[in-house]
Motif scaffolding. Structure first.
Motif, PDB file in Angstrom:
ATOM      1  N   ILE A  21       0.832  -1.209   0.000  1.00 45.16           N
ATOM      2  CA  ILE A  21       0.000   0.000   0.000  1.00 45.16           C
ATOM      3  C   ILE A  21       0.862   1.253   0.000  1.00 45.16           C
ATOM      4  CG2 ILE A  21      -0.233   0.041   2.531  1.00 45.16           C
ATOM      5  CD1 ILE A  21      -3.187   1.047   1.946  1.00 45.16           C
ATOM      6  N   LEU A  22       0.407   2.255  -0.719  1.00 54.23           N
ATOM      7  CA  LEU A  22       1.027   3.581  -0.714  1.00 54.23           C
ATOM      8  C   LEU A  22      -0.091   4.599  -0.575  1.00 54.23           C
ATOM      9  CD1 LEU A  22       3.705   5.040  -3.096  1.00 54.23           C
ATOM     10  CD2 LEU A  22       1.602   6.288  -2.657  1.00 54.23           C
ATOM     11  N   ILE A  23       0.070   5.510   0.377  1.00 59.08           N
ATOM     12  CA  ILE A  23      -0.914   6.569   0.614  1.00 59.08           C
ATOM     13  C   ILE A  23      -0.172   7.898   0.647  1.00 59.08           C
ATOM     14  CG2 ILE A  23      -2.603   7.505   2.252  1.00 59.08           C
ATOM     15  CD1 ILE A  23      -2.944   4.578   3.260  1.00 59.08           C
ATOM     16  N   SER A  24      -0.677   8.882  -0.097  1.00 58.69           N
ATOM     17  CA  SER A  24       0.013  10.160  -0.158  1.00 58.69           C
ATOM     18  C   SER A  24      -0.952  11.265  -0.567  1.00 58.69           C
ATOM     19  CB  SER A  24       1.163  10.089  -1.184  1.00 58.69           C
ATOM     20  OG  SER A  24       1.781  11.345  -1.368  1.00 58.69           O
ATOM     21  N   ARG A  25      -0.635  12.505  -0.151  1.00 58.02           N
ATOM     22  CA  ARG A  25      -1.287  13.643  -0.784  1.00 58.02           C
ATOM     23  C   ARG A  25      -0.794  13.693  -2.227  1.00 58.02           C
ATOM     24  NH1 ARG A  25      -0.500  15.217   4.503  1.00 58.02           N
ATOM     25  NH2 ARG A  25      -2.440  15.784   5.567  1.00 58.02           N
ATOM     26  N   PHE A  26      -1.649  14.166  -3.120  1.00 56.51           N
ATOM     27  CA  PHE A  26      -1.342  13.969  -4.534  1.00 56.51           C
ATOM     28  C   PHE A  26      -0.271  14.916  -5.070  1.00 56.51           C
ATOM     29  CE2 PHE A  26      -2.428  14.340  -9.150  1.00 56.51           C
ATOM     30  CZ  PHE A  26      -1.978  13.072  -9.488  1.00 56.51           C
ATOM     31  N   ALA A  27      -0.248  16.182  -4.642  1.00 54.05           N
ATOM     32  CA  ALA A  27       0.725  17.137  -5.187  1.00 54.05           C
ATOM     33  C   ALA A  27       2.167  16.654  -5.012  1.00 54.05           C
ATOM     34  CB  ALA A  27       0.522  18.513  -4.562  1.00 54.05           C
ATOM     35  N   PRO A  28       2.587  16.243  -3.797  1.00 56.63           N
ATOM     36  CA  PRO A  28       3.958  15.741  -3.669  1.00 56.63           C
ATOM     37  C   PRO A  28       4.194  14.433  -4.430  1.00 56.63           C
ATOM     38  CG  PRO A  28       2.742  15.520  -1.594  1.00 56.63           C
ATOM     39  CD  PRO A  28       1.919  16.367  -2.492  1.00 56.63           C
ATOM     40  N   TYR A  29       3.166  13.601  -4.510  1.00 53.40           N
ATOM     41  CA  TYR A  29       3.263  12.347  -5.268  1.00 53.40           C
ATOM     42  C   TYR A  29       3.532  12.647  -6.743  1.00 53.40           C
ATOM     43  CZ  TYR A  29       1.538   7.882  -7.296  1.00 53.40           C
ATOM     44  OH  TYR A  29       1.384   6.706  -7.989  1.00 53.40           O
ATOM     45  N   LEU A  30       2.804  13.628  -7.295  1.00 52.27           N
ATOM     46  CA  LEU A  30       2.970  14.006  -8.695  1.00 52.27           C
ATOM     47  C   LEU A  30       4.335  14.637  -8.931  1.00 52.27           C
ATOM     48  CD1 LEU A  30       1.571  14.154 -11.454  1.00 52.27           C
ATOM     49  CD2 LEU A  30       0.674  16.395 -10.791  1.00 52.27           C
ATOM     50  N   ALA A  31       4.815  15.399  -7.962  1.00 46.59           N
ATOM     51  CA  ALA A  31       6.131  16.031  -8.100  1.00 46.59           C
ATOM     52  C   ALA A  31       7.245  14.996  -8.145  1.00 46.59           C
ATOM     53  CB  ALA A  31       6.361  17.003  -6.948  1.00 46.59           C
ATOM     54  N   ILE A  32       7.076  13.923  -7.381  1.00 52.68           N
ATOM     55  CA  ILE A  32       8.091  12.869  -7.341  1.00 52.68           C
ATOM     56  C   ILE A  32       8.026  11.991  -8.586  1.00 52.68           C
ATOM     57  CG2 ILE A  32       8.828  10.787  -6.084  1.00 52.68           C
ATOM     58  CD1 ILE A  32       7.830  12.126  -3.532  1.00 52.68           C
ATOM     59  N   HIS A  33       6.829  11.849  -9.151  1.00 53.32           N
ATOM     60  CA  HIS A  33       6.640  10.930 -10.277  1.00 53.32           C
ATOM     61  C   HIS A  33       6.058  11.655 -11.498  1.00 53.32           C
ATOM     62  CE1 HIS A  33       7.427   7.718  -7.446  1.00 53.32           C
ATOM     63  NE2 HIS A  33       6.462   8.166  -6.674  1.00 53.32           N
ATOM     64  N   PRO A  34       6.751  12.650 -12.053  1.00 54.51           N
ATOM     65  CA  PRO A  34       6.208  13.384 -13.207  1.00 54.51           C
ATOM     66  C   PRO A  34       6.057  12.504 -14.447  1.00 54.51           C
ATOM     67  CG  PRO A  34       8.509  13.946 -12.864  1.00 54.51           C
ATOM     68  CD  PRO A  34       8.087  13.125 -11.670  1.00 54.51           C
ATOM     69  N   ASN A  35       6.823  11.400 -14.510  1.00 58.80           N
ATOM     70  CA  ASN A  35       6.745  10.509 -15.671  1.00 58.80           C
ATOM     71  C   ASN A  35       5.400   9.794 -15.767  1.00 58.80           C
ATOM     72  OD1 ASN A  35       7.761   9.166 -13.235  1.00 58.80           O
ATOM     73  ND2 ASN A  35       7.773   7.308 -14.484  1.00 58.80           N
ATOM     74  N   LEU A  36       4.645   9.775 -14.675  1.00 57.69           N
ATOM     75  CA  LEU A  36       3.378   9.054 -14.680  1.00 57.69           C
ATOM     76  C   LEU A  36       2.272   9.813 -15.408  1.00 57.69           C
ATOM     77  CD1 LEU A  36       3.273   7.501 -11.085  1.00 57.69           C
ATOM     78  CD2 LEU A  36       4.128   6.529 -13.220  1.00 57.69           C
ATOM     79  N   THR A  37       2.579  10.971 -15.970  1.00 59.25           N
ATOM     80  CA  THR A  37       1.573  11.682 -16.769  1.00 59.25           C
ATOM     81  C   THR A  37       1.391  11.029 -18.134  1.00 59.25           C
ATOM     82  OG1 THR A  37       3.257  13.212 -17.580  1.00 59.25           O
ATOM     83  CG2 THR A  37       2.000  13.886 -15.618  1.00 59.25           C
ATOM     84  N   SER A  38       2.389  10.283 -18.621  1.00 61.13           N
ATOM     85  CA  SER A  38       2.287   9.616 -19.916  1.00 61.13           C
ATOM     86  C   SER A  38       1.593   8.265 -19.751  1.00 61.13           C
ATOM     87  CB  SER A  38       3.682   9.431 -20.519  1.00 61.13           C
ATOM     88  OG  SER A  38       4.506   8.684 -19.635  1.00 61.13           O
ATOM     89  N   PRO A  39       1.091   7.658 -20.835  1.00 58.37           N
ATOM     90  CA  PRO A  39       0.342   6.403 -20.710  1.00 58.37           C
ATOM     91  C   PRO A  39       1.129   5.311 -19.992  1.00 58.37           C
ATOM     92  CG  PRO A  39       0.054   7.321 -22.907  1.00 58.37           C
ATOM     93  CD  PRO A  39       1.112   8.147 -22.231  1.00 58.37           C
ATOM     94  N   HIS A  40       0.489   4.686 -19.024  1.00 54.17           N
ATOM     95  CA  HIS A  40       1.099   3.602 -18.268  1.00 54.17           C
ATOM     96  C   HIS A  40       0.000   2.763 -17.648  1.00 54.17           C
ATOM     97  CE1 HIS A  40       0.386   6.781 -15.283  1.00 54.17           C
ATOM     98  NE2 HIS A  40       0.306   5.826 -14.374  1.00 54.17           N
ATOM     99  N   ARG A  41       0.371   1.605 -17.138  1.00 57.57           N
ATOM    100  CA  ARG A  41      -0.582   0.765 -16.441  1.00 57.57           C
ATOM    101  C   ARG A  41       0.001   0.360 -15.093  1.00 57.57           C
ATOM    102  NH1 ARG A  41      -2.353  -3.814 -19.873  1.00 57.57           N
ATOM    103  NH2 ARG A  41      -1.354  -2.941 -21.698  1.00 57.57           N
ATOM    104  N   HIS A  42      -0.864  -0.048 -14.178  1.00 58.84           N
ATOM    105  CA  HIS A  42      -0.434  -0.428 -12.833  1.00 58.84           C
ATOM    106  C   HIS A  42      -0.608  -1.924 -12.612  1.00 58.84           C
ATOM    107  CE1 HIS A  42      -2.027   3.840 -11.778  1.00 58.84           C
ATOM    108  NE2 HIS A  42      -0.756   3.907 -12.108  1.00 58.84           N
ATOM    109  N   SER A  43       0.162  -2.452 -11.692  1.00 57.05           N
ATOM    110  CA  SER A  43      -0.038  -3.833 -11.253  1.00 57.05           C
ATOM    111  C   SER A  43      -0.896  -3.871  -9.993  1.00 57.05           C
ATOM    112  CB  SER A  43       1.319  -4.498 -10.969  1.00 57.05           C
ATOM    113  OG  SER A  43       1.966  -3.843  -9.882  1.00 57.05           O
ATOM    114  N   PHE A  44      -1.438  -2.720  -9.596  1.00 60.07           N
ATOM    115  CA  PHE A  44      -2.157  -2.596  -8.330  1.00 60.07           C
ATOM    116  C   PHE A  44      -3.436  -1.792  -8.533  1.00 60.07           C
ATOM    117  CE2 PHE A  44       1.363   0.399  -8.781  1.00 60.07           C
ATOM    118  CZ  PHE A  44       0.694   1.614  -8.804  1.00 60.07           C
ATOM    119  N   TYR A  45      -4.290  -1.760  -7.504  1.00 62.33           N
ATOM    120  CA  TYR A  45      -5.471  -0.899  -7.520  1.00 62.33           C
ATOM    121  C   TYR A  45      -5.023   0.541  -7.238  1.00 62.33           C
ATOM    122  CZ  TYR A  45      -8.467  -5.026  -7.399  1.00 62.33           C
ATOM    123  OH  TYR A  45      -9.096  -6.199  -7.705  1.00 62.33           O
TER     124      TYR A  45
END
Length: 292
Positions: A21-45
């Motif tokens: 499990i990972l829980i975070s406020r979204f702004a810092p999460y997005l700042a850490i993972h800017p690459n996730l704006t491009s098409p991708h899929r997850h192995s998790f919910y």
């Protein structure tokens, strides 16, 4: 199956605290993972609650406008991307398939919620005003609890997640609650699971009917009664969805996609895709990329 669309695992996210499990406020999460704006899929919910922001996000080629007090739920394997405008914030939760299953007597409990059906149109919800603040408070409690070292912390996180799911489900209109056809009949639900696990190898309704221990005519009758389409169309729709997911990846040629989808040759795949979608794979690829 290796699709070449980037697949994100919880353990590869730099901000993760637990493999499940990972829980975070979204702004810092997005700042850490800017690459996730491009098409991708997850192995998790994956669930994301917006408290502010705009732009759009795309889930399996359906586009949604981002707005405050919107929440979306994604199951493993779906492809999505973001195109945000201005400051965007909220809460994000990623959890593995086993995180809740280990806590519940009903191992498939999560699939009883309409927004976890795997259909993108059911998974994006604009929360009614009456539940906006209660849901936001539950997400805030998730963040706070995740940062503690309390005894039974993960059990508390599970309880809060389930409370979010139930509150959102109860807030839906009657039509929305009944919008997921596979909840209506156990055979359809099992048929969907079999398709998800076997669509690359099994394409004939009769073979699925055999696995379901019913006749092909019975399977077709159930599909027609509850969905208005035949079993074969449901199977083909799943193949088309995966083809579309692969076509947004420019590193794969049309021939390579045909091979990955278990078609005998490129021409047969092109003929199949054009018949189902109304355009060739090449045209679909150009149109899809021009929208992103």
């Amino acid at each position: 199956m290796q699709t070449n669309i980037p697949r994100v695992d919880i353990s590869t996210l730099s901000a993760y605290r637990d493999d499940d499990i990972l829980i975070s406020r979204f702004a810092p999460y997005l700042a850490i993972h800017p690459n996730l704006t491009s098409p991708h899929r997850h192995s998790f919910y994956h669930l994301l609650f917006f408290s502010e922001g705009g732009g759009k996000h795309t889930i399996d080629f359906n586009h949604f406008s981002v707005k405050p007090y919107q929440i979306y739920f994604m199951v493993p394997g779906q492809v999505h991307s973001w195109d945000f405008e201005g400051n965007v914030d909220g809460y994000v939760v990623n959890f593995s398939s086993s995180f809740l299953q280990s806590f519940l007597l009903k191992s498939e409990y999560i699939s009883s919620f309409t927004f976890f059906s795997g259909g993108s149109t059911e998974s994006v919800i604009d929360l009614p005003e009456a539940v906006q603040q209660p849901i936001r408070l539950l997400f805030e409690k998730l963040v706070i609890e995740s940062q503690q070292q309390n005894v039974l912390k993960n059990d508390m996180l599970r309880v809060l997640l389930i409370q979010i799911f139930i509150t959102v489900q109860q807030s839906l209109s009657t039509d929305q609650r009944n919008s997921t056809p596979f909840q209506a009949h156990p055979v359809l639900k099992n048929f969907q699971k079999l398709i998800e696990n076997n669509y690359l190898e099994i394409r004939l309704p009769g073979e699925y009917a055999q696995l379901l221990h019913i006749t092909p005519n019975h399977l077709n009758a159930i599909c027609k009664e509850h969905l208005g389409i035949q079993a074969g169309e449901i199977i083909r729709d799943r193949v088309v969805l995966e083809a579309k997911r692969l076509l947004v990846n420019l590193s794969l040629s049309i021939s390579e996609i045909a091979y990955k989808l278990n078609f005998n040759d490129n021409s047969y795949f092109t003929k199949f895709f054009k018949k189902e979608v109304g355009m060739s794979p090449e045209v679909f690829r150009k149109k899809s990329l021009s929208k992103n």
